[in-house]
Design a protein around this motif. Structure first.
Motif: not given
Ligand code: CTP
Ligand code: MG
Length: 177
Positions: A49, A100, A111
């Motif tokens: 986000t 990501s 996640g």
């Molecule tokens: N988050 C956010 N904005 C970002 C990075 C992270 O709001 N730029 C929040 C989100 O709620 C995210 C949580 O932090 O779910 C955990 O971050 P991360 O582990 O990096 O994301 P994941 O949910 O694991 O998603 P992905 O699979 O894309 O890594």
């Protein structure tokens, strides 16, 4: 050895803070505005986000500025360091987003854990941007030497496992990973 680890931790701390901040924030608007890539999958996904990105860069930079103040409470020094730790924090969050982007291309859901990619994406971004800062802004010696970089890359996944296990033992998490 211990000295080297402490030195590595002190160096990379702003990136750690930046990377750990977004979970606490519950940001809503995704950086990719829910747009789809050519493969019809999200560019980055709802886990990245705008609020998470911006506040994390701010939190990381603030951490670095406090560290600089502790090292040497001289205004010129702090200003120079501020620019560099901003690069470190901005790089960390950019690397996290690139991670990501890669995960989405492999059709992995938000996640879903990918060992090493999840722990290294933000480190690569942070150190790359620190390098850019050093190159273009002429800081001279902000990039750590290769040994320190190696230590950072090795200790980060180890700390990740240790803190997750600890959170599990303290019942802050349901699973030990
Ligand atoms: N988050 C956010 N904005 C970002 C990075 C992270 O709001 N730029 C929040 C989100 O709620 C995210 C949580 O932090 O779910 C955990 O971050 P991360 O582990 O990096 O994301 P994941 O949910 O694991 O998603 P992905 O699979 O894309 O890594
Ligand atoms: Mg994750």
């Amino acid at each position: 050895m211990l000295n080297l680890i402490l030195q590595a931790l002190w160096y990379i701390l702003p990136a750690y803070v930046a990377n750990s901040t977004p979970v606490l924030l519950h940001g809503k608007t995704p950086i990719d505005f829910n747009l789809k890539f050519f493969d019809k999958r999200p560019w980055l996904g709802k886990g990245k986000t705008i609020k998470g990105f911006l506040f994390s860069v701010a939190a990381g930079t603030l951490t670095g500025v406090i560290q600089a103040f502790i090292e040497n409470p001289d205004l010129t020094y702090i200003m120079t360091r501020a620019l560099f730790v901003f690069g470190l924090s901005f790089g960390a969050m950019t690397g996290d987003s690139v991670g990501s982007f890669i995960k989405r291309r492999f059709n992995l859901k938000r996640g879903q854990a990918v060992p090493l990619l999840d722990q290294w994406d933000f480190l690569i971004g942070a150190i790359a941007f620190a390098g850019v800062a050093e190159f273009f802004l002429g800081f001279g010696d902000v990039l750590p030497d290769l040994t320190l970089i190696l230590v950072i890359f090795v200790i980060t996944p180890v700390f990740h496992i240790l803190t997750n296990f600890l959170s599990y033992k303290l019942k802050l998490k349901d699973v030990p990973w």
